[in-house]
Every structure is written in C-alpha cells, then in structure tokens.
Design a protein around this motif. Sequence first.
Motif, PDB file in Angstrom:
ATOM      1  N   LYS A 100      81.490  13.336  23.125  1.00 11.63           N
ATOM      2  CA  LYS A 100      80.052  13.165  22.931  1.00 11.63           C
ATOM      3  C   LYS A 100      79.706  13.062  21.448  1.00 11.63           C
ATOM      4  CE  LYS A 100      78.336  14.907  27.238  1.00 11.63           C
ATOM      5  NZ  LYS A 100      77.686  15.928  28.050  1.00 11.63           N
ATOM      6  N   LEU A 101      80.357  13.876  20.655  1.00 13.47           N
ATOM      7  CA  LEU A 101      80.085  13.841  19.218  1.00 13.47           C
ATOM      8  C   LEU A 101      80.461  12.489  18.619  1.00 13.47           C
ATOM      9  CD1 LEU A 101      79.151  15.463  16.787  1.00 13.47           C
ATOM     10  CD2 LEU A 101      81.496  16.287  16.498  1.00 13.47           C
ATOM     11  N   TYR A 102      81.532  11.918  19.129  1.00  7.05           N
ATOM     12  CA  TYR A 102      81.980  10.622  18.641  1.00  7.05           C
ATOM     13  C   TYR A 102      80.914   9.555  18.880  1.00  7.05           C
ATOM     14  CZ  TYR A 102      85.473   7.026  17.575  1.00  7.05           C
ATOM     15  OH  TYR A 102      86.181   5.996  17.007  1.00  7.05           O
ATOM     16  N   PHE A 103      80.134   9.748  19.926  1.00  2.00           N
ATOM     17  CA  PHE A 103      79.080   8.789  20.263  1.00  2.00           C
ATOM     18  C   PHE A 103      77.689   9.322  19.913  1.00  2.00           C
ATOM     19  CE2 PHE A 103      82.299   7.626  23.686  1.00  2.00           C
ATOM     20  CZ  PHE A 103      82.792   6.542  22.971  1.00  2.00           C
ATOM     21  N   ALA A 104      77.641  10.305  19.026  1.00  3.26           N
ATOM     22  CA  ALA A 104      76.384  11.036  18.823  1.00  3.26           C
ATOM     23  C   ALA A 104      75.340  10.240  18.054  1.00  3.26           C
ATOM     24  CB  ALA A 104      76.648  12.371  18.117  1.00  3.26           C
TER      25      ALA A 104
ATOM     26  N   TYR B   9      82.030   7.253  30.760  1.00  2.00           N
ATOM     27  CA  TYR B   9      81.243   7.352  29.537  1.00  2.00           C
ATOM     28  C   TYR B   9      82.061   7.005  28.303  1.00  2.00           C
ATOM     29  CZ  TYR B   9      78.020   9.199  32.838  1.00  2.00           C
ATOM     30  OH  TYR B   9      77.202   9.305  33.930  1.00  2.00           O
ATOM     31  N   ALA B  10      83.348   7.260  28.372  1.00  2.00           N
ATOM     32  CA  ALA B  10      84.218   6.797  27.291  1.00  2.00           C
ATOM     33  C   ALA B  10      84.098   5.278  27.185  1.00  2.00           C
ATOM     34  CB  ALA B  10      85.657   7.218  27.556  1.00  2.00           C
ATOM     35  N   ILE B  11      84.114   4.617  28.322  1.00  2.00           N
ATOM     36  CA  ILE B  11      84.045   3.156  28.338  1.00  2.00           C
ATOM     37  C   ILE B  11      82.667   2.654  27.921  1.00  2.00           C
ATOM     38  CG2 ILE B  11      84.021   1.172  29.914  1.00  2.00           C
ATOM     39  CD1 ILE B  11      86.459   2.347  31.280  1.00  2.00           C
ATOM     40  N   LEU B  12      81.626   3.276  28.461  1.00  2.00           N
ATOM     41  CA  LEU B  12      80.275   2.866  28.063  1.00  2.00           C
ATOM     42  C   LEU B  12      80.078   3.059  26.557  1.00  2.00           C
ATOM     43  CD1 LEU B  12      78.071   4.302  30.985  1.00  2.00           C
ATOM     44  CD2 LEU B  12      78.814   1.938  30.634  1.00  2.00           C
ATOM     45  N   GLY B  13      80.556   4.175  26.054  1.00  2.00           N
ATOM     46  CA  GLY B  13      80.395   4.465  24.624  1.00  2.00           C
ATOM     47  C   GLY B  13      81.119   3.467  23.749  1.00  2.00           C
ATOM     48  N   LEU B  14      82.327   3.119  24.133  1.00  2.00           N
ATOM     49  CA  LEU B  14      83.081   2.152  23.344  1.00  2.00           C
ATOM     50  C   LEU B  14      82.425   0.782  23.394  1.00  2.00           C
ATOM     51  CD1 LEU B  14      86.771   3.155  24.101  1.00  2.00           C
ATOM     52  CD2 LEU B  14      85.509   3.369  21.960  1.00  2.00           C
ATOM     53  N   LEU B  15      81.913   0.444  24.556  1.00  2.00           N
ATOM     54  CA  LEU B  15      81.220  -0.832  24.709  1.00  2.00           C
ATOM     55  C   LEU B  15      80.037  -0.886  23.744  1.00  2.00           C
ATOM     56  CD1 LEU B  15      82.020  -3.108  26.458  1.00  2.00           C
ATOM     57  CD2 LEU B  15      80.601  -2.227  28.288  1.00  2.00           C
ATOM     58  N   ALA B  16      79.355   0.242  23.593  1.00  2.00           N
ATOM     59  CA  ALA B  16      78.208   0.297  22.685  1.00  2.00           C
ATOM     60  C   ALA B  16      78.640   0.193  21.222  1.00  2.00           C
ATOM     61  CB  ALA B  16      77.432   1.591  22.905  1.00  2.00           C
ATOM     62  N   SER B  17      79.907   0.515  20.962  1.00  2.00           N
ATOM     63  CA  SER B  17      80.414   0.421  19.596  1.00  2.00           C
ATOM     64  C   SER B  17      81.040  -0.929  19.296  1.00  2.00           C
ATOM     65  CB  SER B  17      81.454   1.516  19.349  1.00  2.00           C
ATOM     66  OG  SER B  17      80.909   2.789  19.587  1.00  2.00           O
ATOM     67  N   TRP B  82      73.941  10.842  29.175  1.00  2.00           N
ATOM     68  CA  TRP B  82      75.157  11.655  29.197  1.00  2.00           C
ATOM     69  C   TRP B  82      75.421  12.289  27.830  1.00  2.00           C
ATOM     70  CZ3 TRP B  82      79.725  10.785  26.390  1.00  2.00           C
ATOM     71  CH2 TRP B  82      80.757  11.680  26.686  1.00  2.00           C
ATOM     72  N   VAL B  83      75.253  11.492  26.778  1.00  2.00           N
ATOM     73  CA  VAL B  83      75.518  12.020  25.438  1.00  2.00           C
ATOM     74  C   VAL B  83      74.622  13.212  25.144  1.00  2.00           C
ATOM     75  CG1 VAL B  83      75.312  11.550  22.965  1.00  2.00           C
ATOM     76  CG2 VAL B  83      76.412   9.877  24.439  1.00  2.00           C
ATOM     77  N   GLU B  84      73.375  13.114  25.556  1.00  2.00           N
ATOM     78  CA  GLU B  84      72.422  14.173  25.232  1.00  2.00           C
ATOM     79  C   GLU B  84      72.614  15.433  26.061  1.00  2.00           C
ATOM     80  OE1 GLU B  84      68.486  12.576  25.376  1.00  2.00           O
ATOM     81  OE2 GLU B  84      68.745  11.460  23.517  1.00  2.00           O
ATOM     82  N   GLU B  85      73.200  15.262  27.215  1.00  2.00           N
ATOM     83  CA  GLU B  85      73.419  16.412  28.096  1.00  2.00           C
ATOM     84  C   GLU B  85      74.358  17.417  27.427  1.00  2.00           C
ATOM     85  OE1 GLU B  85      74.289  15.980  32.721  1.00  2.00           O
ATOM     86  OE2 GLU B  85      72.476  15.207  31.786  1.00  2.00           O
TER      87      GLU B  85
END
Lengths: 180, 180
Positions: A100-104, B9-17, B82-85
């Motif tokens: 989560k921190l990585y995507f914070a 969420y790992a995948i969604l987060g990477l996609l956002a990056s 998810w990140v905020e949770e």
Amino acid sequence: MPKENMTRYAILGLLASGCTSGYEMKHTIDTSLNHFWKISFGQVYPMLKTLAQEGLIEETSEGDDRKTFILTPDGEADLRRWVEEPTTELPVQRNELLLKLYFARHESKETTIQKIDQHAVLLRERLEMYHMIEQTIRAYPETNEAMYWLLTLDYGKRKTQALLEWCEASVQTLEGGNSS
Amino acid sequence: MPKENMTRYAILGLLASGCTSGYEMKHTIDTSLNHFWKISFGQVYPMLKTLAQEGLIEETSEGDDRKTFILTPDGEADLRRWVEEPTTELPVQRNELLLKLYFARHESKETTIQKIDQHAVLLRERLEMYHMIEQTIRAYPETNEAMYWLLTLDYGKRKTQALLEWCEASVQTLEGGNSS
DNA sequence: GGCCGCATGTAACGGGTTACATGATTAC
DNA sequence: GTAATCATGTAACCCGTTACATGCGGCC
C-alpha cells in the motif's frame, strides 16, 4: 527439489517437547510460537493421521478424553534431520503495508501518516507482549530449551524495535514534505 | 469479512504506474518490489482476464507483440479504496529459521551457529542490494513516487540491519554456553 | 539450424483458511 | 438448561507454485 512441508516438523518438534495431543499443539503454537508460527486444526488433525500412517508417530491411547501420540525412533530421526538441514535462502514475505505504501501517492499524506501511526501502535503492543513472555520464560526453572526460546524472542524484539523506529522516521519524512 | 486478494491490487497499482502488460508487471515486481512482494505468471495472466471481465481494466490492443491494458475509472476507484483502507493487524509470518531454532536442542551448538552465520551472509548480501537500489532511485529525476519507494526500501534496510545484529548477538550467546 | 529471450497462457498440485459438525464436560 | 470450553474431525474453498505448451523474433 520440492519444498518440504513444515507443518509436519512443527508437529514432530512439539511432540518431542512433550506436547502430546493435537489440541495441545495448536494451543502451544498460539501462545508460545505465535510470533513466528501459526497453524489451524484443519492442518493438525489430518497431519497427525498422516504421520501415524507413515510410522513417524504412534498413538498412545491413554484412554482419556484426548488422543495422545509419541514420536517413534523414525520420527525422531526425521525431526533431527530436518532441524539440522540449513535454510538456504531468505523467503520473500509479502507485506501488505508496504504494498500500500508503494502505491500511496494515490492517497493524501495525512492518510498515509495515520496508517503508519496505527501500525506503530500494533508494534508497541507486540513489544509489550514480548517483554511479558520473556519474564515468563525467565521465571521458570532453566531448562535447556529456554535458551532457544529466548533467542527466538530476541529476534522478534529486535525486529519489532527496528520497525517501530522506521515508523517514526517515516512519519517525520512524510510530515516534512508538502501535503498532497 | 473475507480477506481481500491482494494480487488484484498489486496489478491495479502497477497499471496505474504505467506498467501495461502482464510480462512487464512480473518483471517490475521481481526487480523493484522484490523485497516485499512476489508474483508468478500463473497469477498474473488469469487475474488480468478476471479484472477485464469485471470491468476494472480494459485491453488496449496496441497491436504490438504484447497485450496491454489500462485502468478504467472503476478500476482506479477500487485501487484508491484499497490503498486507503487501513491494515488492521500484524500478520504472523511463518519463519523457518526460527522454527528450527526453537527446536535446536536436537542439534549441536556448532551446527546452530553455522546456520546463523550462513543466515547473516544472506542478510549482508541483501543489505548490499538495498544500497544499490537506493542509489538507482536517487539517481533518477525526483518523481513523486520516489519518496514512497525510498520509504519501503528504508523498511527493508532497518529490518535487515536489526536481524544482522541479532545474528551476531545470538552467535555470541551460543558460544558463551557450554557446547552440547 | 538451434538457442535464447520475449510473451502469453493453462492445468495440476499443494497447502492453508474457514466453516461446519459432533460430543463431552464444566460453570452459572 | 444452556452457555462455554475442551476436543476431534471433515470438506469446500482460495490462493500460490510449478511445470508445461506455444509462438515469435533475433543472434551466432
């Protein structure tokens, strides 16, 4: 080579320490090994059955309300072999907080800080618990096992302490930047 | 409430990056998130399919040799939620080294010391690696992501450093006692 | 031609979690 | 009597690992 199933050895090891029934094993792990191990009844009872079939343990029907086992010589040998085998590599431990921190950047800095603070609260609680367990171990007459228990406990204490310091440093870093 | 599957969420987060293909995601995790996360192709591709079916991501057939995706607004919202949770509790991380150490009275102190020394070697290697990664991040122009990457890295560094000190202290303790 | 790296995928397997079921005993 | 704890067990489910299969493109 395929990985070894460690549930087996957790059970064999506890059996060697005088934990005789499945229920007691689960209880011991939940209270004494809980900072580095856990297990469920859905693992314990099937594994006890398997180990008995393989001849590594034997049921000693003491007729009581609980089913008790002992190690056979084969089981003892297998435990010893496993204990002596070196652990070859550092496992990657998935860490939800860090993911989560990585995507914070998708949340405000305030939210991130709040979560790290909350994490620090949990770490302090855990550190408290370690200190209490340590006192309990030191209170008991010195067995030759106590030394190893204290070593595993020290591992937990040092790690937790370091992570606490990380929490504090990270919050400072985040407060230093401009709020996003 | 049932646990959430974090692979999503790992995948969604990477996609956002800006990681657009499955292959690239796996590669990024193996190189940049490898101190706290891992994933296999057996997870990535089926999850991409699922996420597309759920409408959280969409295929942007750029016609090249690789299949690329982007986040939909729904996907972005889900990632953010998810990140905020907050992460509610400290997970129990099974630790093979400590399990063996807990049962180490079944082996000689020399063997135990040797294994801890070997562990220290691995930790030093990892610390080296962290330092190299840190230099790489600091060399790149400052993105707003870099800060968070450095925070996760600092976590690894502090933890590894603490465990190294534990190794050294433990070896001393073991050498202090009589050899068994 | 053969090997290697890129790239996507599937299927079998193994192991852990959870929920459920059962029965005995103790506590209020 | 009924709630809680002790105690053993099973089955469904979820998730991750591993092995396998395929095809493309570049290199020597």
